[in-house]
Design a protein around this motif. Structure first.
Motif, short mmCIF file in Angstrom:
data_model
loop_
_atom_site.label_atom_id
_atom_site.label_comp_id
_atom_site.label_asym_id
_atom_site.label_seq_id
_atom_site.Cartn_x
_atom_site.Cartn_y
_atom_site.Cartn_z
N GLU A 6 0.80 -9.75 12.01
CA GLU A 6 0.70 -8.90 13.20
C GLU A 6 1.94 -9.03 14.07
OE1 GLU A 6 -3.74 -8.59 14.66
OE2 GLU A 6 -3.32 -10.68 14.06
N ALA A 7 2.50 -10.24 14.19
CA ALA A 7 3.71 -10.44 14.97
C ALA A 7 4.89 -9.69 14.34
CB ALA A 7 4.02 -11.93 15.09
N VAL A 8 4.97 -9.72 13.00
CA VAL A 8 6.03 -8.99 12.30
C VAL A 8 5.89 -7.49 12.56
CG1 VAL A 8 6.92 -8.36 10.02
CG2 VAL A 8 6.37 -10.74 10.52
N ALA A 9 4.67 -7.00 12.59
CA ALA A 9 4.45 -5.58 12.86
C ALA A 9 4.91 -5.20 14.27
CB ALA A 9 2.96 -5.25 12.67
N VAL A 10 4.71 -6.11 15.22
CA VAL A 10 5.16 -5.85 16.60
C VAL A 10 6.68 -5.76 16.65
CG1 VAL A 10 5.31 -6.84 18.92
CG2 VAL A 10 3.14 -6.89 17.68
N VAL A 11 7.35 -6.66 15.95
CA VAL A 11 8.81 -6.65 15.92
C VAL A 11 9.32 -5.38 15.26
CG1 VAL A 11 10.85 -7.80 14.95
CG2 VAL A 11 9.03 -9.15 16.02
N GLN A 12 8.73 -4.98 14.18
CA GLN A 12 9.17 -3.77 13.49
C GLN A 12 8.92 -2.52 14.32
OE1 GLN A 12 7.00 -4.01 9.79
NE2 GLN A 12 8.51 -5.38 8.82
#
Length: 202
Positions: A89-95
Motif C-alpha cells: 500500500e505504501a508503494v502504491a501511494v508513492v507511485q
C-alpha cells in the motif's frame, strides 16, 4: 520761437547723454557662450566627480537575499499512509503521488516517516510500522530556511515535516531547499545521507 527753444534743449540733452552715459551693449550670443564656457565646463566636471564618488568603479556589491521562511518554501502536498498498512500500500501511494517521502499518520498523529528508497525490495506483506523511521524531527513554519537546512544536514535527514502544535502543514526536503537557493543537490535518501556522513567521518 518756443518750438526752437525746445528743439535746442533736446539736442543739448542728447549730446550730454552720449558723453556721460555708457553706450548700450549689443547682444553677442557667441560671446555670451564663450564667457559661460568655463563655468559650464566646471559644472560638468563637478557633476562627473560627484557621480564617480556615488558610484565608484569596482566589483558589484553582492546581493543580499531576503529572509525566506519554511512556510514559503515547504511542499504542501502530503503523502500519508497508516502504520497498519502494508508495504504494498505504501508503494502504491508513492507511485500515485510521486512523493519521495511518505508520512506515517496514526489518525492525526505523526508517528513515523518512510523514504521511497526504503520501499524498494521490501516484502509487500510487511507492515509500515515495521519499516518506518521514528521518532520524527519536525520544524516550525516560521523558522528560516537556512536554519532548517542546517538541521537537515546535522541530523543527516532527507525530509523535515513542517508542524505547529501537532498539525502537519507540509514537508521540507532537499528539493525545496534547492528551489529556495540555500542548498546544493544532495541525495534525498535518509540512509544515503547517513552513509555519506559516516564515510566522511571515517
Amino acid at each position: 520761437m518756443a518750438a526752437g527753444l525746445v528743439l535746442g534743449y533736446a539736442v543739448v540733452c542728447r549730446a550730454l547723454a552720449r558723453r556721460w552715459l555708457p553706450a548700450p551693449r549689443r547682444r553677442d550670443p557667441e560671446g555670451a557662450r564663450a564667457g559661460l564656457a568655463p563655468a559650464l565646463q566646471w559644472g560638468r566636471g563637478a557633476a562627473v566627480e560627484r557621480l564617480r564618488a556615488l558610484h565608484p568603479r569596482g566589483p558589484a556589491p553582492k546581493k543580499v537575499c531576503a529572509m525566506v521562511l519554511v512556510s514559503e518554501s515547504m511542499n504542501r502536498s502530503l503523502a500519508t499512509v497508516s502504520p497498519d498498512a502494508s508495504m504494498a500500500e505504501a508503494v502504491a501511494v508513492v507511485q500515485r503521488t510521486g512523493a519521495e517521502h511518505v508520512l506515517v499518520m496514526d489518525e492525526q498523529t505523526l508517528v513515523g516517516i518512510l523514504c521511497a528508497c526504503e520501499l524498494r525490495g521490501a516484502p509487500p506483506g510487511d507492515r509500515v510500522s515495521d519499516r518506518m523511521s521514528g521518532p520524527v524531527a519536525t520544524v516550525r513554519p516560521d523558522v528560516r530556511v537556512e536554519d532548517a537546512a542546517a538541521l537537515l544536514r546535522a541530523c543527516s535527514l532527507g525530509c523535515l515535516p513542517v508542524a505547529v502544535g501537532g498539525l502537519i502543514l507540509g514537508t521540507l526536503s532537499e528539493a525545496e531547499l534547492i528551489r529556495a537557493g540555500v542548498s546544493e543537490p544532495r541525495p534525498h535518501c535518509r540512509r544515503e545521507h547517513r552513509r555519506r556522513a559516516s564515510a566522511g567521518r571515517a
